[in-house]
Design a protein around this motif. Structure first.
Motif, PDB file in Angstrom:
ATOM      1  N   LYS A  68       0.832  -1.201   0.000  1.00 56.77           N
ATOM      2  CA  LYS A  68       0.000   0.000   0.000  1.00 56.77           C
ATOM      3  C   LYS A  68       0.876   1.264   0.000  1.00 56.77           C
ATOM      4  N   THR A  69       1.944   1.262   0.781  1.00 55.97           N
ATOM      5  CA  THR A  69       2.857   2.401   0.836  1.00 55.97           C
ATOM      6  C   THR A  69       3.576   2.581  -0.496  1.00 55.97           C
ATOM      7  N   LYS A  70       3.982   1.472  -1.115  1.00 53.42           N
ATOM      8  CA  LYS A  70       4.673   1.550  -2.409  1.00 53.42           C
ATOM      9  C   LYS A  70       3.751   2.104  -3.487  1.00 53.42           C
ATOM     10  N   ALA A 104       3.386   5.814  -3.055  1.00 56.78           N
ATOM     11  CA  ALA A 104       4.569   6.518  -3.546  1.00 56.78           C
ATOM     12  C   ALA A 104       4.544   6.614  -5.068  1.00 56.78           C
ATOM     13  N   ILE A 105       4.133   5.557  -5.746  1.00 55.29           N
ATOM     14  CA  ILE A 105       4.050   5.567  -7.212  1.00 55.29           C
ATOM     15  C   ILE A 105       2.984   6.555  -7.669  1.00 55.29           C
ATOM     16  N   LEU A 136       8.257  12.081   2.571  1.00 56.97           N
ATOM     17  CA  LEU A 136       6.899  11.794   3.039  1.00 56.97           C
ATOM     18  C   LEU A 136       6.756  10.356   3.536  1.00 56.97           C
ATOM     19  N   VAL A 137       7.370   9.420   2.827  1.00 57.29           N
ATOM     20  CA  VAL A 137       7.220   8.006   3.158  1.00 57.29           C
ATOM     21  C   VAL A 137       8.180   7.578   4.253  1.00 57.29           C
ATOM     22  N   GLY A 138       9.355   8.223   4.317  1.00 60.72           N
ATOM     23  CA  GLY A 138      10.343   7.867   5.327  1.00 60.72           C
ATOM     24  C   GLY A 138      11.344   6.829   4.846  1.00 60.72           C
ATOM     25  N   ALA A 186      15.118   4.036  -2.961  1.00 65.39           N
ATOM     26  CA  ALA A 186      14.049   3.056  -2.774  1.00 65.39           C
ATOM     27  C   ALA A 186      12.816   3.451  -3.571  1.00 65.39           C
ATOM     28  N   VAL A 187      12.478   4.738  -3.569  1.00 62.99           N
ATOM     29  CA  VAL A 187      11.321   5.211  -4.335  1.00 62.99           C
ATOM     30  C   VAL A 187      11.572   5.003  -5.822  1.00 62.99           C
ATOM     31  N   TYR A 188      12.804   5.297  -6.272  1.00 62.68           N
ATOM     32  CA  TYR A 188      13.166   5.080  -7.675  1.00 62.68           C
ATOM     33  C   TYR A 188      13.017   3.608  -8.049  1.00 62.68           C
TER      34      TYR A 188
END
Length: 136
Positions: free
Chosen positions: A43-45, A48-49, A64-66, A71-73
């Motif tokens: 859900k968090t991933k 972020a997307i 925002l996600v911490g 990791a977001v990339y």
């Protein structure tokens, strides 16, 4: 507590290792510690997307996600590779390659370096090209 090796529920406490409780399986004598889940949940991933698709930068999303911006990339890239479908080219594509024109802004046609070069696709796959000079 289930053994990670044989999945048996016959385990007993067997000391501590780096401050964590160690267990021993009675069935296969395997020693193990309780594993903690790693990473963020799905859900968090997806959130972020969605933020990335709406225009936020990797670093802003990471704050925002911490997590780290890397990791977001990785999440965005994995999502793109899993869901993106490459377009299939229709027909032949001809591309003129002329480095001299772009560098000097003019082209000499009296010598061999002034001949235009074209790339033709060998097959319908993207990236297979064949080069050759074009006769005027």
């Amino acid at each position: 507590m289930f053994c990670p090796k044989c999945k048996s529920s016959h385990s007993v406490k067997n000391g501590h290792h780096h401050g964590k409780q160690r267990y021993k399986c009675r069935a296969c004598n395997c020693q193990f510690t309780k594993e903690q889940p790693r990473g963020k949940n799905t859900k968090t991933k997806h959130w972020a997307i969605l933020l990335y698709v709406n225009g936020l930068s990797f670093r802003a999303i990471a704050k925002l996600v911490g997590v780290s911006h890397k990791a977001v990339y990785d999440w965005v890239r994995a999502f793109g590779l899993a869901t993106y479908e490459k377009p299939i080219p229709q027909g032949e594509i001809v591309v003129e390659l002329d480095e001299l024109w772009h560098f000097l802004k003019f082209k000499k046609t009296s010598s061999g370096s002034g001949k235009p070069i074209a790339a033709l696709l060998n097959s319908s796959l993207i990236g297979n090209a064949e080069t050759g000079t074009v006769k005027p």
